[in-house]
Design an enzyme around this catalytic site. Structure first.
Site, PDB file in Angstrom:
ATOM      1  N   ASP A  63      26.353  61.482  33.407  1.00 33.71           N
ATOM      2  CA  ASP A  63      27.273  60.826  34.660  1.00 33.71           C
ATOM      3  C   ASP A  63      27.073  61.791  35.950  1.00 33.71           C
ATOM      4  O   ASP A  63      26.923  62.844  35.825  1.00 33.71           O
ATOM      5  CB  ASP A  63      28.693  60.661  34.123  1.00 33.71           C
ATOM      6  N   ASN A 124      41.577  62.157  27.249  1.00 33.84           N
ATOM      7  CA  ASN A 124      41.830  60.627  26.826  1.00 33.84           C
ATOM      8  C   ASN A 124      40.707  60.120  25.823  1.00 33.84           C
ATOM      9  O   ASN A 124      41.159  58.848  25.820  1.00 33.84           O
ATOM     10  CB  ASN A 124      42.188  59.868  28.158  1.00 33.84           C
ATOM     11  N   HIS A 126      37.704  59.953  26.531  1.00 32.84           N
ATOM     12  CA  HIS A 126      36.383  59.385  27.112  1.00 32.84           C
ATOM     13  C   HIS A 126      35.266  60.239  26.547  1.00 32.84           C
ATOM     14  O   HIS A 126      35.097  61.341  26.303  1.00 32.84           O
ATOM     15  CB  HIS A 126      36.697  59.115  28.709  1.00 32.84           C
ATOM     16  N   GLU A 131      35.836  55.443  30.240  1.00 32.21           N
ATOM     17  CA  GLU A 131      37.256  55.555  30.128  1.00 32.21           C
ATOM     18  C   GLU A 131      37.765  54.374  29.050  1.00 32.21           C
ATOM     19  O   GLU A 131      36.952  53.535  28.823  1.00 32.21           O
ATOM     20  CB  GLU A 131      37.939  55.263  31.358  1.00 32.21           C
TER      21      GLU A 131
HETATM   22  C1  GLP Z   1      34.146  64.783  32.430  1.00 35.44           C
HETATM   23  C2  GLP Z   1      32.896  64.718  32.191  1.00 35.44           C
HETATM   24  C3  GLP Z   1      32.762  64.312  30.746  1.00 35.44           C
HETATM   25  C4  GLP Z   1      33.452  65.500  29.852  1.00 35.44           C
HETATM   26  C5  GLP Z   1      34.753  65.794  30.130  1.00 35.44           C
HETATM   27  C6  GLP Z   1      35.239  67.053  29.361  1.00 35.44           C
HETATM   28  O1  GLP Z   1      35.161  64.007  32.796  1.00 35.44           O
HETATM   29  N1  GLP Z   1      32.560  63.571  32.556  1.00 35.44           N
HETATM   30  O2  GLP Z   1      31.330  64.118  30.108  1.00 35.44           O
HETATM   31  O3  GLP Z   1      32.811  65.576  28.449  1.00 35.44           O
HETATM   32  O4  GLP Z   1      34.682  65.970  31.612  1.00 35.44           O
HETATM   33  O5  GLP Z   1      35.339  67.979  30.003  1.00 35.44           O
HETATM   34  P1  GLP Z   1      35.646  69.728  29.758  1.00 35.44           P
HETATM   35  O6  GLP Z   1      34.469  70.210  28.866  1.00 35.44           O
HETATM   36  O7  GLP Z   1      35.636  70.211  31.414  1.00 35.44           O
HETATM   37  O8  GLP Z   1      36.902  69.587  29.124  1.00 35.44           O
END
Ligand code: GLP
Length: 223
Positions: A63, A124, A126, A131
């Site tokens: 993303d 959440n 995702h 989402e």
């Molecule tokens: C972001 C990314 C996700 C990732 C998530 C968790 O929102 N778009 O792909 O999995 O964060 O991130 P973190 O590893 O910082 O908790």
């Protein structure tokens, strides 16, 4: 689904790096899907330390925010800083979702599709920026970020107002076509959602629960 609980963050990073290394050695022309966020930082450090040959590898990021890709907080910048500029991967082999989405997805399918997809999970539930409420059939597209995600990701920005409100993300349907999927999660704040996603109802309200329908998923967690 089994959640492999590892002893600490270093163990998580090394375990997933072993999987990526084995993939790259077995099949130098591997196609990988890569995540961002705090969880994979240790994985990227570990992979850099191993000095692997990335010259045939092709990557697709999950993303990107709708923002200038050269902005220091974009995922393009994150990937250059944490992985790409520290390996011998060709910049032309590193892809991020773009519009129109069909040519982006077409690139993923040439030469047999994606070999290995590494994912994180949002608080959440995702995956990528899919989402809660995202269709299980979704493909690469522009999405609105939830308030929860904007709040969670504000730690990477100067203020919550600076977090982009939209992103372009691979869809859940896109991700599920990967041959093998690894989900990494770090921190006690992720444990409840991880359990719900892996062992609760399979529902679009919890996007990561779709992984229960995949036949080659491994889940690694450390607190
Ligand atoms: C972001 C990314 C996700 C990732 C998530 C968790 O929102 N778009 O792909 O999995 O964060 O991130 P973190 O590893 O910082 O908790």
């Amino acid at each position: 689904m089994e959640i492999n609980v590892l002893k600490d963050y270093s163990d998580l990073s090394v375990t997933v790096a072993d999987i990526v290394e084995a993939q790259l050695k077995e099949q130098p022309l591997s196609k990988l899907i890569l995540p961002t966020g705090s969880t994979p930082l240790g994985l990227y450090d570990e992979l850099v330390k191993r000095e692997l040959d990335w010259s045939h590898a092709i990557t697709f990021n999950l993303d990107e925010y709708l923002m200038n890709p050269d902005h220091p907080y974009s995922y393009h910048s994150y990937m250059r800083k944490n992985l790409f500029d520290r390996t011998n991967i060709y910049p032309d082999h590193c892809h991020f979702p773009f519009r129109p989405a069909i040519p982006f997805e077409d690139k993923m399918y040439t030469y047999n599709g994606i070999d290995l997809c590494i994912l994180g999970i949002g608080s959440n539930g995702h995956i990528a920026f899919n989402e809660p409420g995202s269709s299980f059939k979704s493909r690469t597209r522009v999405v609105d970020l939830s308030l929860q995600t904007i709040q969670d990701n504000s730690r990477f920005f100067d203020s919550v107002e600076d977090v982009p409100k939209q992103a372009i993300t691979m869809g859940l349907g896109t991700i599920m076509e990967s041959k093998k999927i690894i989900l990494m999660a770090n921190g006690t704040n992720k444990l409840t959602i991880l359990n719900v996603a892996m062992n609760g109802e399979i529902t679009e309200t919890v996007p990561a629960s779709i992984l229960q329908n995949h036949n080659n998923v491994e889940v690694y967690y450390c607190d």
